[in-house]
Design a protein around this motif. Structure first.
Motif, PDB file in Angstrom:
ATOM      1  N   UNK A   1      10.851   2.432  -2.051  1.00  0.00           N
ATOM      2  CA  UNK A   1      10.861   0.970  -2.064  1.00  0.00           C
ATOM      3  C   UNK A   1      10.027   0.419  -0.918  1.00  0.00           C
ATOM      4  N   UNK A   2       9.493  -0.796  -1.107  1.00  0.00           N
ATOM      5  CA  UNK A   2       8.796  -1.451   0.007  1.00  0.00           C
ATOM      6  C   UNK A   2       9.748  -1.623   1.188  1.00  0.00           C
TER       7      UNK A   2
ATOM      8  N   UNK B   1      11.383  -8.240  -0.352  1.00  0.00           N
ATOM      9  CA  UNK B   1      10.462  -7.911  -1.431  1.00  0.00           C
ATOM     10  C   UNK B   1      11.212  -8.012  -2.767  1.00  0.00           C
ATOM     11  N   UNK B   2      10.616  -8.652  -3.775  1.00  0.00           N
ATOM     12  CA  UNK B   2      11.297  -8.799  -5.070  1.00  0.00           C
ATOM     13  C   UNK B   2      11.743  -7.474  -5.681  1.00  0.00           C
ATOM     14  N   UNK B   3      10.990  -6.422  -5.491  1.00  0.00           N
ATOM     15  CA  UNK B   3      11.365  -5.118  -6.035  1.00  0.00           C
ATOM     16  C   UNK B   3      12.624  -4.585  -5.360  1.00  0.00           C
ATOM     17  N   UNK B   4      12.708  -4.747  -4.056  1.00  0.00           N
ATOM     18  CA  UNK B   4      13.900  -4.308  -3.317  1.00  0.00           C
ATOM     19  C   UNK B   4      15.115  -5.083  -3.806  1.00  0.00           C
TER      20      UNK B   4
END
Length: 65
Positions: free
Chosen positions: A7-8, A13-16
């Motif tokens: 993960x970033x 971060x939107x992905x996290x």
């Protein structure tokens, strides 16, 4: 291997945020909708990556000595 490893590092971060969401309250229909949306996003990312690779190859070819 830890899942968070890929993960970033930015907690905002939107992905996290997406990966850390609790899926327990979602119904089967909501999970199916989420899966469909994620598959669409994967396709969009793959198309962008393929364009970038192709664009880079074209630029490399253009400036090849």
């Amino acid at each position: 291997m830890d899942d968070d490893e890929n993960l970033p590092h930015n907690a905002n971060d939107p992905l996290v945020l997406l990966v850390k969401q609790d899926l327990d309250p979602l119904s089967v229909d909501e999970l199916d909708q989420r899966i469909a949306a994620l598959k669409t996003e994967i396709s969009r990312c793959e198309a962008k990556r393929n364009f970038a690779v192709s664009h880079r190859a074209s630029a490399d070819n253009l400036f090849k000595r």
